[in-house]
Design a protein around this motif. Structure first.
Motif, PDB file in Angstrom:
ATOM      1  N   GLU A 134      55.919  41.601  29.284  1.00 18.15           N
ATOM      2  CA  GLU A 134      55.398  40.369  28.692  1.00 18.15           C
ATOM      3  C   GLU A 134      54.469  39.655  29.661  1.00 18.15           C
ATOM      4  O   GLU A 134      53.413  39.137  29.266  1.00 18.15           O
ATOM      5  CB  GLU A 134      56.563  39.452  28.318  1.00 18.15           C
ATOM      6  N   GLY A 135      54.837  39.641  30.931  1.00 12.26           N
ATOM      7  CA  GLY A 135      53.969  39.019  31.929  1.00 12.26           C
ATOM      8  C   GLY A 135      52.608  39.687  31.993  1.00 12.26           C
ATOM      9  O   GLY A 135      51.575  39.023  32.143  1.00 12.26           O
ATOM     10  N   ILE A 136      52.592  41.012  31.873  1.00 10.29           N
ATOM     11  CA  ILE A 136      51.319  41.741  31.895  1.00 10.29           C
ATOM     12  C   ILE A 136      50.515  41.458  30.633  1.00 10.29           C
ATOM     13  O   ILE A 136      49.313  41.160  30.694  1.00 10.29           O
ATOM     14  CB  ILE A 136      51.586  43.258  32.034  1.00 10.29           C
ATOM     15  N   ALA A 137      51.162  41.550  29.475  1.00  8.70           N
ATOM     16  CA  ALA A 137      50.451  41.420  28.201  1.00  8.70           C
ATOM     17  C   ALA A 137      49.988  39.995  27.923  1.00  8.70           C
ATOM     18  O   ALA A 137      48.896  39.793  27.375  1.00  8.70           O
ATOM     19  CB  ALA A 137      51.350  41.898  27.056  1.00  8.70           C
ATOM     20  N   VAL A 138      50.781  39.004  28.314  1.00 13.55           N
ATOM     21  CA  VAL A 138      50.515  37.617  27.907  1.00 13.55           C
ATOM     22  C   VAL A 138      49.821  36.791  28.982  1.00 13.55           C
ATOM     23  O   VAL A 138      48.968  35.952  28.679  1.00 13.55           O
ATOM     24  CB  VAL A 138      51.842  36.925  27.489  1.00 13.55           C
ATOM     25  N   ILE A 146      43.044  44.369  30.304  1.00 18.04           N
ATOM     26  CA  ILE A 146      44.128  43.583  29.694  1.00 18.04           C
ATOM     27  C   ILE A 146      43.555  42.301  29.097  1.00 18.04           C
ATOM     28  O   ILE A 146      43.847  41.937  27.946  1.00 18.04           O
ATOM     29  CB  ILE A 146      45.211  43.243  30.732  1.00 18.04           C
ATOM     30  N   VAL A 147      42.728  41.626  29.877  1.00 18.11           N
ATOM     31  CA  VAL A 147      42.108  40.372  29.418  1.00 18.11           C
ATOM     32  C   VAL A 147      41.252  40.624  28.190  1.00 18.11           C
ATOM     33  O   VAL A 147      41.260  39.845  27.225  1.00 18.11           O
ATOM     34  CB  VAL A 147      41.277  39.737  30.544  1.00 18.11           C
ATOM     35  N   HIS A 148      40.508  41.731  28.177  1.00 18.07           N
ATOM     36  CA  HIS A 148      39.638  42.069  27.048  1.00 18.07           C
ATOM     37  C   HIS A 148      40.452  42.269  25.771  1.00 18.07           C
ATOM     38  O   HIS A 148      40.110  41.725  24.707  1.00 18.07           O
ATOM     39  CB  HIS A 148      38.842  43.334  27.369  1.00 18.07           C
ATOM     40  N   LEU A 158      50.263  49.110  24.075  1.00 15.49           N
ATOM     41  CA  LEU A 158      51.146  49.626  25.120  1.00 15.49           C
ATOM     42  C   LEU A 158      50.395  50.489  26.122  1.00 15.49           C
ATOM     43  O   LEU A 158      50.684  50.437  27.317  1.00 15.49           O
ATOM     44  CB  LEU A 158      52.290  50.433  24.482  1.00 15.49           C
ATOM     45  N   TRP A 159      49.428  51.276  25.649  1.00 20.47           N
ATOM     46  CA  TRP A 159      48.731  52.159  26.596  1.00 20.47           C
ATOM     47  C   TRP A 159      47.947  51.385  27.648  1.00 20.47           C
ATOM     48  O   TRP A 159      47.689  51.911  28.720  1.00 20.47           O
ATOM     49  CB  TRP A 159      47.832  53.157  25.873  1.00 20.47           C
ATOM     50  N   ALA A 160      47.584  50.152  27.339  1.00 16.60           N
ATOM     51  CA  ALA A 160      46.928  49.322  28.350  1.00 16.60           C
ATOM     52  C   ALA A 160      47.954  48.713  29.301  1.00 16.60           C
ATOM     53  O   ALA A 160      47.735  48.637  30.511  1.00 16.60           O
ATOM     54  CB  ALA A 160      46.118  48.215  27.677  1.00 16.60           C
ATOM     55  N   MET A 165      51.511  49.017  35.000  1.00 15.20           N
ATOM     56  CA  MET A 165      52.884  49.065  35.496  1.00 15.20           C
ATOM     57  C   MET A 165      53.002  50.034  36.667  1.00 15.20           C
ATOM     58  O   MET A 165      52.211  50.961  36.808  1.00 15.20           O
ATOM     59  CB  MET A 165      53.837  49.481  34.364  1.00 15.20           C
ATOM     60  N   THR A 166      53.998  49.814  37.517  1.00 18.94           N
ATOM     61  CA  THR A 166      54.248  50.735  38.622  1.00 18.94           C
ATOM     62  C   THR A 166      54.904  52.004  38.093  1.00 18.94           C
ATOM     63  O   THR A 166      55.431  52.044  36.963  1.00 18.94           O
ATOM     64  CB  THR A 166      55.165  50.109  39.676  1.00 18.94           C
TER      65      THR A 166
END
Length: 311
Positions: A134-138, A146-148, A158-160, A165-166
């Protein structure tokens, strides 16, 4: 008590006078210590070059032998890192494909804890994973892609997200997937089942962390086991009781994992480069015998034969 500060000259004096190390080129030694530090070079790589009883270097050992081991390990880290990243890349692709083919690409699906295993032992891990995703997506603004996706579509697929992710996070996601999705992912790896894939990934995550942090790799051992494989038996690796003596928690275990998770056109070049590194070090460092190096790495003498056998 804290150790006293030593100048570079004093560090070399200590190696010569207290530790019995030959330093034929003092200037070279000082410049090397400036570049690498005494702790990283000497403390990190002294063990196989010293007599454990006297704690002095074996007769004839030179400063250049420590440097040769240090540089061998650095090249080894680079080689393993490149190979493990290939595994990581395929895992990301396999997980995102398996998940989206069953759950769709809307971000609310991969951010919903009910999309994952409902096993009691996984609940805490699933909650932490969803929070990370959620932190990555939002909120994440470090990755332009991600921003785009967020700004243009209001949905980060999900693929983005898995690309940001590590390896450790991605391997845990695999462990938390529902059984049908884990089965879909494991089918992308011809010679392992779901459980074995998870074991191989856990070992490779630990070795990737070792490489990324610049830790000593050649003799590193992890706390997770590579599963027993047909290769262990075909190579004739001896056992201590029921446990194989090599290829489990040592660096050769990581090689076996790579053999199972990389396609042949990626593993074969890796094996050839690894053989060149090992052979080159044996020529460059007279203070460590070739068989001794292999033993420190957890490699059987016939390790290079692992590509002669089927999986």
């Amino acid at each position: 008590m804290a150790k006293d500060f030593l100048t570079y000259d004093q560090q070399v004096d200590k190696l010569v006078n207290e530790k019995g190390l030959a330093v034929p080129d003092r200037g070279y030694a000082i410049e090397t210590l400036k570049r690498t530090s005494y702790f990283a070079l000497v403390n990190g790589y002294k063990q196989p070059l010293r007599d454990p009883m006297t704690r002095r270097y074996k007769p004839g050992t030179e400063f250049s032998d420590i440097v040769a081991l240090f540089e061998f390990d650095a090249r080894l880290r680079g080689l393993f890192m490149e190979a493990i990243v290939r595994v990581e890349r395929k895992l990301r692709s396999s997980i995102s494909y398996a998940f989206c083919s069953r759950e769709g690409s809307a971000q609310e699906r991969y951010l919903d804890p009910t999309s994952y295993s409902d096993a009691r032992k996984h609940r805490g891990g699933v909650a932490r994973l969803v929070k990370i995703m959620e932190g990555i997506a939002v909120r994440n603004d470090e990755y332009p892609y991600i921003v785009h996706q967020r700004s243009k579509y209001g949905n980060v697929p999900l693929w983005a997200v898995v690309n940001a992710m590590t390896f450790g996070q991605t391997s845990r996601m695999y462990a938390y997937l529902r059984h049908p999705m884990r089965a879909d992912v494991a089918k992308q790896y011809e010679h392992v089942n779901e459980r074995e894939l998870g074991q191989h990934l856990k070992v490779l995550v630990l070795y990737r962390n070792c490489c990324a942090h610049g830790e000593r790799l050649f003799s590193h051992k992890v706390y997770s086991d590579v599963p027993d494989t047909p290769l262990h038996a075909k190579l004739g690796i001896p056992k201590n009781g029921e446990q194989y003596a090599m290829g489990k928690r040592d660096l050769f275990g990581a090689v076996i994992s790579l053999r199972y998770l990389l396609p042949p056109d990626q593993f074969l070049p890796f094996r050839r480069q690894l053989a060149r590194l090992v052979d080159g070090f044996a020529r460059d460092c007279a203070a460590i015998e070739a068989d001794e190096l292999l033993d420190l790495m957890g490699f059987p003498k016939n390790w290079a034969d692992l590509t002669r056998y089927g999986l």
